[in-house]
Design a protein around this motif. Structure first.
Motif, short mmCIF file in Angstrom:
data_model
loop_
_atom_site.label_atom_id
_atom_site.label_comp_id
_atom_site.label_asym_id
_atom_site.label_seq_id
_atom_site.Cartn_x
_atom_site.Cartn_y
_atom_site.Cartn_z
N ASN A 150 -3.47 36.09 16.06
CA ASN A 150 -3.55 35.69 17.46
C ASN A 150 -4.37 36.68 18.26
OD1 ASN A 150 -2.02 33.21 18.18
ND2 ASN A 150 -0.57 34.26 16.83
N PHE A 151 -4.94 36.15 19.31
CA PHE A 151 -5.73 36.91 20.27
C PHE A 151 -4.96 38.12 20.78
CE2 PHE A 151 -6.65 37.89 24.69
CZ PHE A 151 -8.03 37.87 24.74
N ASN A 152 -5.65 39.23 20.91
CA ASN A 152 -4.99 40.44 21.42
C ASN A 152 -5.91 41.13 22.43
OD1 ASN A 152 -5.72 43.17 20.87
ND2 ASN A 152 -4.25 43.33 19.22
N LEU A 153 -5.27 41.58 23.49
CA LEU A 153 -6.02 42.03 24.67
C LEU A 153 -6.81 43.31 24.41
CD1 LEU A 153 -6.34 40.78 27.46
CD2 LEU A 153 -4.20 41.86 28.14
N GLU A 154 -6.19 44.32 23.79
CA GLU A 154 -6.85 45.63 23.66
C GLU A 154 -8.05 45.58 22.72
OE1 GLU A 154 -3.70 45.02 23.03
OE2 GLU A 154 -3.22 45.58 20.97
N LEU A 185 -13.58 40.58 30.51
CA LEU A 185 -12.27 41.24 30.44
C LEU A 185 -12.44 42.76 30.41
CD1 LEU A 185 -10.54 38.77 27.97
CD2 LEU A 185 -9.86 39.19 30.35
N PHE A 196 -4.28 48.20 33.02
CA PHE A 196 -4.61 46.82 32.68
C PHE A 196 -3.79 46.33 31.49
CE2 PHE A 196 -7.17 43.51 30.61
CZ PHE A 196 -7.49 42.71 31.68
N ALA A 199 0.17 44.74 30.59
CA ALA A 199 0.56 43.36 30.29
C ALA A 199 0.41 43.01 28.81
CB ALA A 199 -0.29 42.41 31.13
N SER A 200 -0.20 43.92 28.03
CA SER A 200 -0.48 43.58 26.63
C SER A 200 0.80 43.45 25.82
CB SER A 200 -1.38 44.66 26.03
OG SER A 200 -1.14 44.80 24.65
N SER A 201 0.87 42.40 25.03
CA SER A 201 2.08 42.15 24.24
C SER A 201 2.29 43.25 23.20
CB SER A 201 1.98 40.80 23.55
OG SER A 201 0.86 40.78 22.70
N HIS A 202 1.22 43.74 22.59
CA HIS A 202 1.40 44.74 21.55
C HIS A 202 1.76 46.09 22.16
CE1 HIS A 202 1.46 46.22 17.58
NE2 HIS A 202 0.43 47.01 17.71
N ARG A 204 3.66 46.38 24.74
CA ARG A 204 5.11 46.25 24.97
C ARG A 204 5.87 46.46 23.66
NH1 ARG A 204 3.60 41.56 27.81
NH2 ARG A 204 4.59 40.26 26.24
N TYR B 10 -5.84 28.90 22.93
CA TYR B 10 -7.29 28.73 23.10
C TYR B 10 -7.92 27.57 22.33
CZ TYR B 10 -7.50 33.34 25.40
OH TYR B 10 -7.35 34.39 26.24
N ASN B 175 4.10 35.65 27.89
CA ASN B 175 4.29 36.72 26.90
C ASN B 175 3.06 36.99 26.06
OD1 ASN B 175 6.92 37.28 27.57
ND2 ASN B 175 7.78 35.86 26.06
N GLU B 176 2.16 36.03 26.00
CA GLU B 176 1.04 36.14 25.07
C GLU B 176 -0.20 36.73 25.74
OE1 GLU B 176 1.35 35.58 21.92
OE2 GLU B 176 3.40 34.82 22.12
N ASP B 177 -0.91 37.58 25.00
CA ASP B 177 -2.15 38.16 25.51
C ASP B 177 -3.18 37.10 25.88
OD1 ASP B 177 -1.00 40.58 25.02
OD2 ASP B 177 -2.64 41.36 23.80
N SER B 178 -3.20 36.00 25.14
CA SER B 178 -4.18 34.95 25.45
C SER B 178 -3.96 34.41 26.87
CB SER B 178 -4.08 33.80 24.44
OG SER B 178 -2.76 33.28 24.39
N VAL B 180 -2.51 36.10 29.44
CA VAL B 180 -2.88 37.17 30.38
C VAL B 180 -4.40 37.20 30.57
CG1 VAL B 180 -2.84 39.66 30.77
CG2 VAL B 180 -0.86 38.54 29.72
N ALA B 181 -5.12 37.13 29.46
CA ALA B 181 -6.59 37.15 29.52
C ALA B 181 -7.11 35.93 30.25
CB ALA B 181 -7.17 37.23 28.11
N TYR B 184 -6.80 36.41 33.96
CA TYR B 184 -7.84 37.31 34.49
C TYR B 184 -9.21 36.63 34.55
CZ TYR B 184 -4.87 41.43 34.73
OH TYR B 184 -3.90 42.32 35.08
N LEU B 185 -9.51 35.85 33.52
CA LEU B 185 -10.80 35.15 33.52
C LEU B 185 -10.87 34.14 34.67
CD1 LEU B 185 -11.21 34.73 29.68
CD2 LEU B 185 -12.70 36.09 31.17
#
Lengths: 240, 240
Positions: A150-154, A185, A196, A199-202, A204, B10, B175-178, B180-181, B184-185
């Motif tokens: 799954n997509f991850n922010l960092e 982003l 920023f 909010a990242s799930s990982h 947390r 996504y 809860n998911e980074d997708s 949150v992103a 922001y977008l």
């Protein structure tokens, strides 16, 4: 001059779409595998051998290797360390060949390995990596390790940082929406990664495990000038 | 009160991770399937029957249905229309049951259909949809149609707009980074969708086909107050 491509692939699951079209793959797992690998190589570790499974890691351990193994953010029982970058800064590791298996990062490295060149990216080696990539005149894809496909922010922000840097040279272009979004982003996050990524799930996930020091370290850009590169299934220091 | 979830998925390829955990699925294909469906329902079309394959679409055509079929942005030869929203605004369609098959959008609808409730989202019905979702006290996932299982900017921004709206009520969490992103977008894009999406790969794809009028229409928020809903494999007007 034809512009080279810089694209960002969000997860190993998405990589099939990108595979084979890019001479250079940058594997990114900011929290924490690729940050740990950069720290290891920067510390003078001779090579890091990335393995996908715990079984392979155990086989190396039996042969006498020091082995790091992490799953779900925690050290796997019976192994020497997990994927905290601090574990890889110890003086006794200098000159050694060590083994690493992590939830997402080493899997991404192994998926990428058919590419001409596979390098390791993190925020900690961002600028030096971008400078080197800019000089290569090759197509580049950033392969984010994500979290269980799954997509991850960092990782996306790190990929976006690399994209933005290369696009700014004027010699690169991005065609994929994922790359455009990653760049935006990054631009939103860049003045305060730590804030920023609250909010990242990982983040947390790791915070629950009391890994705030690790997180701070991994989110602090440009602490070292090494570029780890994959050669014959081992990650070594790139001579550039 | 326990907060409900609002997440953004996504692509249909990512949906396995979300499936079954959300009572409401919002299917989004801004350019252009879900924008076209909103236009059809707003125009008084009785129902839109989404089918995944051209073969199914042909079977319906043989039975006398009006059928829209689009692949790669173009009308499939032999069909009545593609997925331009303007095609669905014709007075002669009022009260009719019509069939639609598109590259990504109808596939996403069919993937979502096991959920308790499947509604159709676009920028054109954004506010009315968000107001309705806010009142349901259910977990919501936005399923972006993407482009052939790849991330797409315009659907993500629409999903991010829905997430941001619901999060602002204080009754939802992501809860998911997708998600949150995506939020922001959306915040980056919201003052100028058209300008922001200049970089979108699918917009470039449609522009080549001279579909700029369609794009402008699809990117203009809140033009209608209908919420299309899937019931017994047909999309109808939700009575709310």
């Amino acid at each position: 001059m034809q512009k080279k491509l810089i694209e960002v692939c969000y997860t190993p699951a998405d990589y099939a779409y990108f595979k084979g079209k890019f001479e250079i793959v940058v594997v990114i797992d900011v929290l924490r595998a690729t940050s740990a690998i950069c720290s290891a190589i920067n510390n003078g570790v001779n090579s890091v051998i990335p393995v996908s499974t715990i079984e392979e890691a155990k086989d190396y351990q039996k042969k006498g290797y020091l082995v790091g193994a992490e799953r779900q953010g925690e050290i796997v029982e019976g192994f020497d360390f997990g994927n905290s970058p601090y574990s890889y800064m110890k003086p006794e590791l200098k000159g050694k060949d060590i083994v690493l298996s992590t939830t997402n990062g080493t899997r991404a490295i192994n998926i990428a390995k058919e590419a001409e060149t596979v390098v390791i990216g993190a925020l900690t080696n961002l600028d030096v990596l971008c400078e080197w990539l800019a000089k290569q005149d090759k197509n580049v894809v950033c392969l984010c390790s994500g979290w269980k496909d799954n997509f991850n922010l960092e990782d996306t922000i790190c990929g976006g940082a690399i994209a933005e840097n290369l696009l700014r040279t004027g010699n690169f272009a991005s065609n994929e929406d994922s790359s455009v979004a990653a760049k935006y982003l990054y631009l939103t996050a860049k003045d305060n990664y730590f804030g920023f990524l609250k909010a990242s799930s990982h983040r947390r996930r790791l915070k629950k495990l009391n890994l705030n020091e690790d997180i701070k370290f991994c989110l602090t850009p440009n602490q070292m000038d090494v570029i780890p590169v994959l050669r014959n299934d081992r990650i070594e220091k790139l001579k550039y």
